[in-house]
Design a protein around this motif. Structure first.
Motif, PDB file in Angstrom:
ATOM      1  N   THR A  78       0.823  -1.217   0.000  1.00 52.15           N
ATOM      2  CA  THR A  78       0.000   0.000   0.000  1.00 52.15           C
ATOM      3  C   THR A  78       0.854   1.263   0.000  1.00 52.15           C
ATOM      4  O   THR A  78       0.530   2.243  -0.685  1.00 52.15           O
ATOM      5  CB  THR A  78      -0.980   0.006   1.184  1.00 52.15           C
ATOM      6  OG1 THR A  78      -0.267  -0.133   2.409  1.00 52.15           O
ATOM      7  CG2 THR A  78      -1.987  -1.135   1.059  1.00 52.15           C
ATOM      8  N   ASP A  79       1.964   1.255   0.763  1.00 49.63           N
ATOM      9  CA  ASP A  79       2.848   2.428   0.755  1.00 49.63           C
ATOM     10  C   ASP A  79       3.422   2.655  -0.635  1.00 49.63           C
ATOM     11  O   ASP A  79       3.528   3.798  -1.108  1.00 49.63           O
ATOM     12  CB  ASP A  79       3.992   2.244   1.757  1.00 49.63           C
ATOM     13  CG  ASP A  79       3.539   2.325   3.213  1.00 49.63           C
ATOM     14  OD1 ASP A  79       2.367   2.694   3.458  1.00 49.63           O
ATOM     15  OD2 ASP A  79       4.367   2.012   4.098  1.00 49.63           O
ATOM     16  N   GLY A  80       3.803   1.561  -1.305  1.00 48.16           N
ATOM     17  CA  GLY A  80       4.347   1.687  -2.651  1.00 48.16           C
ATOM     18  C   GLY A  80       3.326   2.208  -3.648  1.00 48.16           C
ATOM     19  O   GLY A  80       3.636   3.052  -4.492  1.00 48.16           O
ATOM     20  N   LEU A  81       2.097   1.715  -3.540  1.00 48.42           N
ATOM     21  CA  LEU A  81       1.044   2.179  -4.441  1.00 48.42           C
ATOM     22  C   LEU A  81       0.749   3.654  -4.217  1.00 48.42           C
ATOM     23  O   LEU A  81       0.545   4.422  -5.176  1.00 48.42           O
ATOM     24  CB  LEU A  81      -0.220   1.350  -4.235  1.00 48.42           C
ATOM     25  CG  LEU A  81      -0.176  -0.087  -4.750  1.00 48.42           C
ATOM     26  CD1 LEU A  81      -1.392  -0.863  -4.266  1.00 48.42           C
ATOM     27  CD2 LEU A  81      -0.103  -0.133  -6.270  1.00 48.42           C
ATOM     28  N   GLU A  82       0.709   4.077  -2.950  1.00 46.76           N
ATOM     29  CA  GLU A  82       0.411   5.479  -2.654  1.00 46.76           C
ATOM     30  C   GLU A  82       1.544   6.397  -3.106  1.00 46.76           C
ATOM     31  O   GLU A  82       1.303   7.544  -3.482  1.00 46.76           O
ATOM     32  CB  GLU A  82       0.134   5.639  -1.162  1.00 46.76           C
ATOM     33  CG  GLU A  82      -1.196   5.007  -0.747  1.00 46.76           C
ATOM     34  CD  GLU A  82      -1.340   4.820   0.739  1.00 46.76           C
ATOM     35  OE1 GLU A  82      -0.399   5.192   1.488  1.00 46.76           O
ATOM     36  OE2 GLU A  82      -2.394   4.303   1.179  1.00 46.76           O
ATOM     37  N   LYS A  83       2.775   5.896  -3.096  1.00 43.12           N
ATOM     38  CA  LYS A  83       3.900   6.676  -3.611  1.00 43.12           C
ATOM     39  C   LYS A  83       3.867   6.714  -5.132  1.00 43.12           C
ATOM     40  O   LYS A  83       4.144   7.753  -5.745  1.00 43.12           O
ATOM     41  CB  LYS A  83       5.218   6.072  -3.130  1.00 43.12           C
ATOM     42  CG  LYS A  83       6.446   6.873  -3.554  1.00 43.12           C
ATOM     43  CD  LYS A  83       7.718   6.240  -2.994  1.00 43.12           C
ATOM     44  CE  LYS A  83       8.951   7.033  -3.413  1.00 43.12           C
ATOM     45  NZ  LYS A  83      10.209   6.412  -2.890  1.00 43.12           N
ATOM     46  N   MET A  84       3.531   5.591  -5.731  1.00 44.25           N
ATOM     47  CA  MET A  84       3.455   5.507  -7.190  1.00 44.25           C
ATOM     48  C   MET A  84       2.304   6.328  -7.751  1.00 44.25           C
ATOM     49  O   MET A  84       2.440   6.999  -8.769  1.00 44.25           O
ATOM     50  CB  MET A  84       3.270   4.038  -7.604  1.00 44.25           C
ATOM     51  CG  MET A  84       3.257   3.787  -9.093  1.00 44.25           C
ATOM     52  SD  MET A  84       2.810   2.068  -9.484  1.00 44.25           S
ATOM     53  CE  MET A  84       4.065   1.146  -8.612  1.00 44.25           C
ATOM     54  N   MET A  85       1.163   6.278  -7.041  1.00 40.46           N
ATOM     55  CA  MET A  85      -0.069   6.912  -7.505  1.00 40.46           C
ATOM     56  C   MET A  85      -0.625   7.794  -6.387  1.00 40.46           C
ATOM     57  O   MET A  85      -1.516   7.366  -5.638  1.00 40.46           O
ATOM     58  CB  MET A  85      -1.102   5.854  -7.893  1.00 40.46           C
ATOM     59  CG  MET A  85      -0.647   4.915  -8.994  1.00 40.46           C
ATOM     60  SD  MET A  85      -1.891   3.670  -9.439  1.00 40.46           S
ATOM     61  CE  MET A  85      -1.761   2.546  -8.035  1.00 40.46           C
ATOM     62  N   PRO A  86      -0.102   9.004  -6.210  1.00 39.44           N
ATOM     63  CA  PRO A  86      -0.570   9.857  -5.118  1.00 39.44           C
ATOM     64  C   PRO A  86      -2.093  10.036  -5.158  1.00 39.44           C
ATOM     65  O   PRO A  86      -2.669  10.276  -6.220  1.00 39.44           O
ATOM     66  CB  PRO A  86       0.145  11.184  -5.391  1.00 39.44           C
ATOM     67  CG  PRO A  86       1.380  10.791  -6.141  1.00 39.44           C
ATOM     68  CD  PRO A  86       0.966   9.637  -7.008  1.00 39.44           C
ATOM     69  N   GLY A  87      -2.720   9.862  -4.012  1.00 40.15           N
ATOM     70  CA  GLY A  87      -4.175   9.958  -3.943  1.00 40.15           C
ATOM     71  C   GLY A  87      -4.880   8.630  -4.065  1.00 40.15           C
ATOM     72  O   GLY A  87      -6.104   8.559  -3.892  1.00 40.15           O
ATOM     73  N   ALA A  88      -4.141   7.560  -4.351  1.00 36.23           N
ATOM     74  CA  ALA A  88      -4.756   6.228  -4.429  1.00 36.23           C
ATOM     75  C   ALA A  88      -5.346   5.875  -3.060  1.00 36.23           C
ATOM     76  O   ALA A  88      -4.773   6.177  -2.013  1.00 36.23           O
ATOM     77  CB  ALA A  88      -3.722   5.187  -4.842  1.00 36.23           C
ATOM     78  N   ARG A  89      -6.494   5.218  -3.073  1.00 32.26           N
ATOM     79  CA  ARG A  89      -7.171   4.852  -1.838  1.00 32.26           C
ATOM     80  C   ARG A  89      -7.077   3.340  -1.644  1.00 32.26           C
ATOM     81  O   ARG A  89      -7.484   2.571  -2.517  1.00 32.26           O
ATOM     82  CB  ARG A  89      -8.627   5.307  -1.882  1.00 32.26           C
ATOM     83  CG  ARG A  89      -8.779   6.822  -1.970  1.00 32.26           C
ATOM     84  CD  ARG A  89     -10.203   7.231  -2.226  1.00 32.26           C
ATOM     85  NE  ARG A  89     -11.093   6.785  -1.157  1.00 32.26           N
ATOM     86  CZ  ARG A  89     -12.421   6.909  -1.205  1.00 32.26           C
ATOM     87  NH1 ARG A  89     -13.002   7.442  -2.278  1.00 32.26           N
ATOM     88  NH2 ARG A  89     -13.149   6.493  -0.199  1.00 32.26           N
ATOM     89  N   CYS A  90      -6.528   2.923  -0.498  1.00 35.54           N
ATOM     90  CA  CYS A  90      -6.315   1.507  -0.212  1.00 35.54           C
ATOM     91  C   CYS A  90      -7.102   1.097   1.033  1.00 35.54           C
ATOM     92  O   CYS A  90      -7.131   1.831   2.026  1.00 35.54           O
ATOM     93  CB  CYS A  90      -4.831   1.216   0.016  1.00 35.54           C
ATOM     94  SG  CYS A  90      -3.721   1.709  -1.345  1.00 35.54           S
ATOM     95  N   HIS A  91      -7.714  -0.063   0.956  1.00 37.01           N
ATOM     96  CA  HIS A  91      -8.493  -0.586   2.087  1.00 37.01           C
ATOM     97  C   HIS A  91      -8.044  -2.032   2.335  1.00 37.01           C
ATOM     98  O   HIS A  91      -8.145  -2.883   1.456  1.00 37.01           O
ATOM     99  CB  HIS A  91      -9.991  -0.550   1.769  1.00 37.01           C
ATOM    100  CG  HIS A  91     -10.856  -1.068   2.886  1.00 37.01           C
ATOM    101  ND1 HIS A  91     -11.122  -0.321   4.013  1.00 37.01           N
ATOM    102  CD2 HIS A  91     -11.489  -2.244   3.042  1.00 37.01           C
ATOM    103  CE1 HIS A  91     -11.906  -1.021   4.822  1.00 37.01           C
ATOM    104  NE2 HIS A  91     -12.133  -2.190   4.257  1.00 37.01           N
TER     105      HIS A  91
END
Length: 230
Positions: free
Chosen positions: A209-222
């Motif tokens: 999730t940290d990687g996705l949020e860094k890759m895609m700022p604003g991505a929402r993970c649950h």
């Protein structure tokens, strides 16, 4: 986006006592940094070469025993995490494929945990982990052309209302739900057995999730933990 809620058959817990997983639903945003996955993949390969984590062999051996329980031959069709780590140990690295695929492969390699990445928009109904009847349809490629096959009766599969999405639990993913960086609705499943410390399963989820949020700022993970006790 509503969180993906996978269904786990009660038979699964008899086949793999202590099975637990992290289900991670993601509402993606445009990619701002494509190198996140590539860097994570390189660092994960380095960690494998350094013999980390210490419990990796025990966890992968446990998966091999589970595969034997439902009739699979793990030397021929190993769990996805073992297949990736073997490639790294043999070649020293893995080539970059896709920013998101690189990232979840990196998580799988670093933590010796099977990780599935799926395009939720391609699903019909909810994901289900079940024992196959042997009549379900799995879409694949044969000699470079689209084809289909059916799992063995008694084989553990992921499926939806249309058909099989992954054969032999986490060995081979189908084409229909395959994930890429272009997809806006993503679902990841990190699958573990008791030989993997629970805190490391959660650490693997945070790496993703940290990687996705860094890759895609604003991505929402649950993220949701799945186990027989929950």
């Amino acid at each position: 986006m509503p969180a993906v809620s996978p269904s786990i058959s009660s038979e699964i817990y008899r086949i793999a006592p202590g099975f637990r997983a992290l289900s991670i639903s993601v509402e993606a945003t445009p990619v701002a940094d494509e190198r996140v996955g590539e860097v994570a993949l390189r660092e994960a390969c380095e960690s494998v070469q350094a013999g980390q984590p210490a419990w990796a062999e025990a966890h992968l051996n446990a998966w091999a025993e589970v595969f034997r329980t439902f009739g699979a031959k793990p030397k021929r069709t190993p769990c996805s995490a073992e297949a990736l780590r073997k490639r790294v140990l043999k070649d020293g690295m893995m080539a970059s494929l896709d920013p998101v695929v690189d990232l979840y492969n990196a998580v799988s390699i670093r933590y010796a945990v099977p990780v599935g990445g799926e395009n939720v928009s391609a699903y019909t109904g909810r994901p289900r982990l079940v024992v196959a009847e042997g009549t379900e349809i799995f879409d694949t490629m044969k000699d470079g052309q689209p084809g289909s096959e059916s799992p063995d009766a008694g084989e553990v599969i992921w499926r939806d209302d249309t058909g099989v999405t992954c054969r032999r639990w986490n060995w081979r993913q189908g084409i229909r739900t395959r994930l890429s960086v272009a997809d806006s609705r993503m679902w990841f499943i990190l699958e573990s057995l008791p030989q993997m410390p629970l805190e490391d399963l959660h650490a693997a989820g945070r790496m993703l999730t940290d990687g996705l949020e860094k890759m895609m700022p604003g991505a929402r993970c649950h993220t949701v933990l799945i186990s027989e006790q929950l």
